[in-house]
Motif scaffolding. Structure first.
Motif, PDB file in Angstrom:
ATOM      1  N   ILE A 106      -1.464   7.282   6.977  1.00  0.00           N
ATOM      2  CA  ILE A 106      -0.455   8.056   6.254  1.00  0.00           C
ATOM      3  C   ILE A 106       0.569   8.639   7.220  1.00  0.00           C
ATOM      4  N   LEU A 108      -5.051   6.287  -0.390  1.00  0.00           N
ATOM      5  CA  LEU A 108      -4.237   5.081  -0.297  1.00  0.00           C
ATOM      6  C   LEU A 108      -4.543   4.178  -1.484  1.00  0.00           C
ATOM      7  N   GLY A 164       0.828  -1.197   0.000  1.00  0.00           N
ATOM      8  CA  GLY A 164       0.000   0.000   0.000  1.00  0.00           C
ATOM      9  C   GLY A 164       0.860   1.243   0.000  1.00  0.00           C
ATOM     10  N   GLN A 165       0.384   2.291  -0.688  1.00  0.00           N
ATOM     11  CA  GLN A 165       1.151   3.531  -0.772  1.00  0.00           C
ATOM     12  C   GLN A 165       0.201   4.716  -0.875  1.00  0.00           C
ATOM     13  N   GLU A 166       0.645   5.848  -0.357  1.00  0.00           N
ATOM     14  CA  GLU A 166      -0.157   7.072  -0.377  1.00  0.00           C
ATOM     15  C   GLU A 166       0.166   7.882  -1.621  1.00  0.00           C
ATOM     16  N   THR A 201       2.889   5.816   8.447  1.00  0.00           N
ATOM     17  CA  THR A 201       3.860   5.349   7.455  1.00  0.00           C
ATOM     18  C   THR A 201       4.936   6.402   7.193  1.00  0.00           C
ATOM     19  N   ILE A 212      -7.443   7.012   6.894  1.00  0.00           N
ATOM     20  CA  ILE A 212      -6.436   7.318   5.879  1.00  0.00           C
ATOM     21  C   ILE A 212      -5.378   8.250   6.450  1.00  0.00           C
TER      22      ILE A 212
END
Length: 158
Positions: free
Chosen positions: A96, A59, A52-54, A99, A92
């Motif tokens: 975020i 996301l 997973g990445q923002e 991370t 979210i």
């Protein structure tokens, strides 16, 4: 036709528990195309390289492999396309910030249908070092030996 009930697991990422220390788990929905859902209902998906990445305050799930639907036509989907994760705005923002703090990543742990909706279980994870993996394996082997010995004693064999 009655709505599907319960939880049906499509795929799980067992390697994630070996490579990462999972600190927290979150359930998220996934934005899918029609042929992706049909392929998932056949139980075809791979979470091995997914993460997973923002991007732009949202996301996304990258490298999730859902093979093309065999009965699909020209409207079929790309197998490794980027898919949006559906989460509450507060979740979210929280994920975020965690991370971005350092050393943490979002790893999909399992994918399943819950009451007819496709869901993914994400883990907030920290990468393990090689010695951490060896310690986990040694601990698991020791627990296995202990339970074996207890089983033998209960049965009266030793």
């Amino acid at each position: 036709m009655p709505r599907e009930q319960g939880r049906k697991v499509i795929a799980s990422n067992r390697k994630a528990y070996h490579d990462y220390t999972i600190l927290e788990t979150v359930e998220a929905g996934i934005a899918l195309m029609g042929t992706e859902v049909k392929s998932l209902r056949l139980g075809r998906a791979s979470l091995v390289d997914a993460f997973g990445q923002e991007r732009d305050g949202e996301l996304y799930l990258h490298q999730l492999h859902i093979p093309e639907y065999a009965m699909g036509t020209w409207t079929n989907h790309a197998p490794r396309r980027t898919r949006k994760l559906l989460l509450n705005h507060k979740e979210i923002v929280r994920l975020i910030t965690k991370t971005r703090e350092g050393g943490l990543t979002l790893v999909p742990l399992s994918m399943y249908f819950k009451d007819g909706w496709a869901k993914v279980e994400l883990g907030l994870a920290k990468g393990k070092k090689e010695y951490d993996k060896r310690q986990d394996i040694a601990k698991r082997d020791a627990n296995r030996e202990i339970s074996r010995e207890l089983g033998r004693r209960i049965k009266g064999r030793s």
